[in-house]
Design an enzyme around this catalytic site. Sequence first.
Site, PDB file in Angstrom:
ATOM      1  CG  ASP A   1     -39.000   2.267 -10.006  1.00 63.38           C
ATOM      2  OD1 ASP A   1     -40.093   2.002  -8.585  1.00 63.38           O
ATOM      3  OD2 ASP A   1     -38.178   2.559  -9.733  1.00 63.38           O
ATOM      4  CB  ALA A   2     -43.511   1.253 -14.824  1.00 62.35           C
TER       5      ALA A   2
ATOM      6  CE1 TYR B   1     -45.061   4.696  -5.203  1.00 63.60           C
ATOM      7  CE2 TYR B   1     -45.021   6.306  -6.601  1.00 63.60           C
ATOM      8  CZ  TYR B   1     -45.110   5.872  -4.815  1.00 63.60           C
ATOM      9  OH  TYR B   1     -45.568   6.752  -4.714  1.00 63.60           O
ATOM     10  CG  ASP B   2     -43.677   6.117 -12.057  1.00 62.53           C
ATOM     11  OD1 ASP B   2     -43.586   6.654  -9.797  1.00 62.53           O
ATOM     12  OD2 ASP B   2     -42.419   6.350 -12.316  1.00 62.53           O
TER      13      ASP B   2
ATOM     14  CB  SER C   1     -19.539  29.411   9.591  1.00 64.40           C
ATOM     15  OG  SER C   1     -20.302  30.678  10.328  1.00 64.40           O
ATOM     16  CG  LEU C   2     -15.308  28.978   6.355  1.00 61.26           C
ATOM     17  CD1 LEU C   2     -14.771  28.113   5.356  1.00 61.26           C
ATOM     18  CD2 LEU C   2     -13.814  29.469   7.235  1.00 61.26           C
TER      19      LEU C   2
ATOM     20  CD  GLU D   1      -9.075  23.204   2.525  1.00 60.82           C
ATOM     21  OE1 GLU D   1     -10.260  22.815   1.617  1.00 60.82           O
ATOM     22  OE2 GLU D   1      -8.612  24.301   2.693  1.00 60.82           O
TER      23      GLU D   1
ATOM     24  CE  LYS E   1     -17.622  27.985   2.106  1.00 56.96           C
ATOM     25  NZ  LYS E   1     -19.149  28.042   1.800  1.00 56.96           N
TER      26      LYS E   1
ATOM     27  CG  ASP F   1     -22.959  24.408  -2.574  1.00 53.73           C
ATOM     28  OD1 ASP F   1     -23.397  24.684  -1.775  1.00 53.73           O
ATOM     29  OD2 ASP F   1     -23.992  25.365  -3.912  1.00 53.73           O
TER      30      ASP F   1
ATOM     31  NE  ARG G   1     -22.055  24.933  10.867  1.00 52.38           N
ATOM     32  CZ  ARG G   1     -21.784  25.735  10.178  1.00 52.38           C
ATOM     33  NH1 ARG G   1     -23.214  25.741   9.305  1.00 52.38           N
ATOM     34  NH2 ARG G   1     -21.914  27.130  10.965  1.00 52.38           N
TER      35      ARG G   1
ATOM     36  CD  GLU H   1     -19.255  21.204   2.453  1.00 53.24           C
ATOM     37  OE1 GLU H   1     -18.474  21.085   4.051  1.00 53.24           O
ATOM     38  OE2 GLU H   1     -20.180  21.925   2.363  1.00 53.24           O
TER      39      GLU H   1
ATOM     40  CE1 TYR I   1     -14.740  21.609   5.460  1.00 52.66           C
ATOM     41  CE2 TYR I   1     -15.077  20.524   3.983  1.00 52.66           C
ATOM     42  CZ  TYR I   1     -15.740  21.294   4.695  1.00 52.66           C
ATOM     43  OH  TYR I   1     -16.733  21.565   4.816  1.00 52.66           O
TER      44      TYR I   1
ATOM     45  CE  LYS J   1     -20.021  31.582  -1.001  1.00 57.96           C
ATOM     46  NZ  LYS J   1     -20.904  32.133   0.564  1.00 57.96           N
TER      47      LYS J   1
ATOM     48  CB  CYS K   1     -55.345  45.266 -15.051  1.00 60.26           C
ATOM     49  SG  CYS K   1     -55.363  43.999 -14.807  1.00 60.26           S
TER      50      CYS K   1
ATOM     51  CB  CYS L   1     -59.474  43.848 -15.163  1.00 59.55           C
ATOM     52  SG  CYS L   1     -58.867  45.138 -14.188  1.00 59.55           S
TER      53      CYS L   1
ATOM     54  CB  CYS M   1     -54.498  46.446 -11.770  1.00 61.93           C
ATOM     55  SG  CYS M   1     -55.945  45.782 -11.845  1.00 61.93           S
TER      56      CYS M   1
ATOM     57  CB  CYS N   1     -58.712  43.566 -11.158  1.00 55.95           C
ATOM     58  SG  CYS N   1     -57.559  42.051 -12.086  1.00 55.95           S
TER      59      CYS N   1
END
Length: 718
Positions: A45-46, A48-49, A94-95, A128, A130, A132, A151, A187, A239, A327, A432, A435, A456, A462
Amino acid sequence: MQTLSRIPVEQLTAEEAEAELAFLAAEVARHDALYHGKDQPEISDADYDALKRRNDAVEARFPLLVRADSPSRRVGATPLPTFAPITHARPMLSLDNTFSDEDVQDFVASVYRYLGQIPDGSIAFTAEPKIDGLSMSIRYENGRLVSAATRGDGTTGENVTANILTIAEIPRTLPAGAPAIAEVRGEVYMAKSDFQALNAQMEAEGKQTYVNPRNTAAGSLRQLDAKVTAARKLRFFAYAWGEMSEMPADTQFGMVEVFRAWGFPVNPLMRRLASVEAILAHYRDVGMKRPDLDYDIDGVVYKVDRLDLQERLGFRSRSPRWATAHKFPAEQAVTRLTHIDIQVGRTGALTPVARLEPVTVGGVVVTNATLHNEDYIRGLGNTGEPIREGRDIRIGDTVIVQRAGDVIPQIVDIVPEKRPAESLAYEFPKTCPVCGSHAVRDVNEKTGKVDAVRRCTGGFVCRAQAVEHLKHFVSRNAFDIEGLGTKQVDFFFETDDPSIQVRTAPDIFTLEKRQATALARLENREGFGRTSVRKLFDAINERRSIALHRLIFALGIRHVGETTAKLLARAYGTYDAFAEAMTAAAPMFGPEWNALNAVEGIGEIVATSIVEFYKEPRNRDVIDRLLQEVTPQEAERPQTTGSPVSGLTVVFTGSLEKMTRDEAKAKAESLGAKVAGSVSKKTDIVVAGPGAGSKLDKARELGIRTMDEDEWLAHIGE
Ligand code: IVH
């Protein structure tokens, strides 16, 4: 493998740089393929970077040599994968959202009302968190996991089975006695701790860090190569369910208990409660625990516990009557405002940006936030109404920053007690900052209201507006000149050598001539190799003939976006006809003005803006010079005879698989349809691909005809 050049970047000649950038582009692409495609990386990886850093360093010194296929321009290493569609046996719903205690009381009351019962506290609800993350439907047949789908649009999702199999906490088999067909839903998410560890690793490797756990989880799931998904730790909470050949329980709570017994992770904060008070108390309790949970949540979901009652309550268009999501308010944090910067946009708008002491808001470090406009800072709206109860915002103030979803963070309020004694009200510049021209707030003639935005008045004088204009002019939907990106525009704009300077659009097209007479100046300059200069001129010359709507859009007239430009091109056919009509429309009465306003999709604001633009001699001068260099094509008249969609308004939403958005739009327009960006009562058809969200909801709400991509193609006879 050829190794990295050892010549220090400062000593490279343009010719050497060009060759090296070509090598680096090919080499990085090869390693990407080895890593992602075959999982057989040849280098660490090094190393590659190091390749990518060298590429960045060479590009920084030779901005005009940046290649179209440069690793610095590629977003993500792999192309967006495509997954086979899976049609859900039962739609994934959906809810509805609720935001206040009253909303929750209304929800509970509506459940009793619908069932014809008095609200006596006899109906139990589950409450319960929600989560994310991303909802997932996992199908088991005869006890074995057979498929997993996202979904999608609720009806059809994407088959991500291979990726789901990498999640250790999802059982591969169900115990004996489980239904022959069982779809377990829940989820998929990434734990905050895993996300932070991943980011720490990315940082240590000098790679770009991820934004938030949810997006990272979504990106991981969308990897075509499941090995990449496996490397990221994803988790799951069960759920809900889809098809079940027989029901193993008769309550929501009981179903989740069964899932737990089958080996699924279920959320420990789920409760069964009967009174609104108990529900709200749990909501507050979960809210208190939220910062300490190892996963992101954005609310609490309430569901009627008894499944027979759920059945009776049924669904509205897309969400169940028996559930709602309460929410949490958007995430906020407190920090100090250290400075206010003013940014000047293409149309001259002065936008104040707050510079902040870094603060984490909902897992993301925020250092900038928008302050919207001058009234917002002052705490007084343009009709004198107080904002934040009239509190102003000052440099040095302790402020409350808010982040909701993916929107730009904003300052919502200050902490008045923490205001430093010596602080002064912020003076919004009346000139401005770039300018020095006057910056003014227009008065809307119709409403008499002062515009919230100060602009402006410098126009082309400008530098900020001029350079933003140029960037717009060469952008993808305007002239789309390859090799002339923002970095290059800055270079040509800033250079003090007049033979290669580009200050207005026509200068782009005279560049080749000018530099030739100045004896190949570009080529001999730092940053330019012979081939790249030739390529740039070729790309410019390719655009000497340009579609009329692209030209109109490129002019950067306020309120004239791509769609409006197309409407105008179609309505007027040729540039001459258009320009003549716009000049003739100036008195704002008379036939030309009326004709302009009669163009479908053009309102008074747009019409006024175009007419004002053509009144300005400086604009006409620039266009005249431009027209000596480029030839606008005649607009294609839509071939619409016999088209089934002629005259209809179509909205595309979600991802399309058989065509790009641009293609779909062009095709629909060629058939005489109008393509709109948002769904309204005027919409006739909504074409929804996987991932369609609020637009599809709205279409269903309004009873608008919806179709998927295949139906659409069949409909237009493709
Ligand atoms: S129930 C018929 N429960 O929220 C109801 N959804 O806004 C099906 N979500 O698409 C969903 N946590 O991705 C339910 N405890 C939970 C949830 C939850 C997160 C998500 C889910 C759904 C979205 C609806």
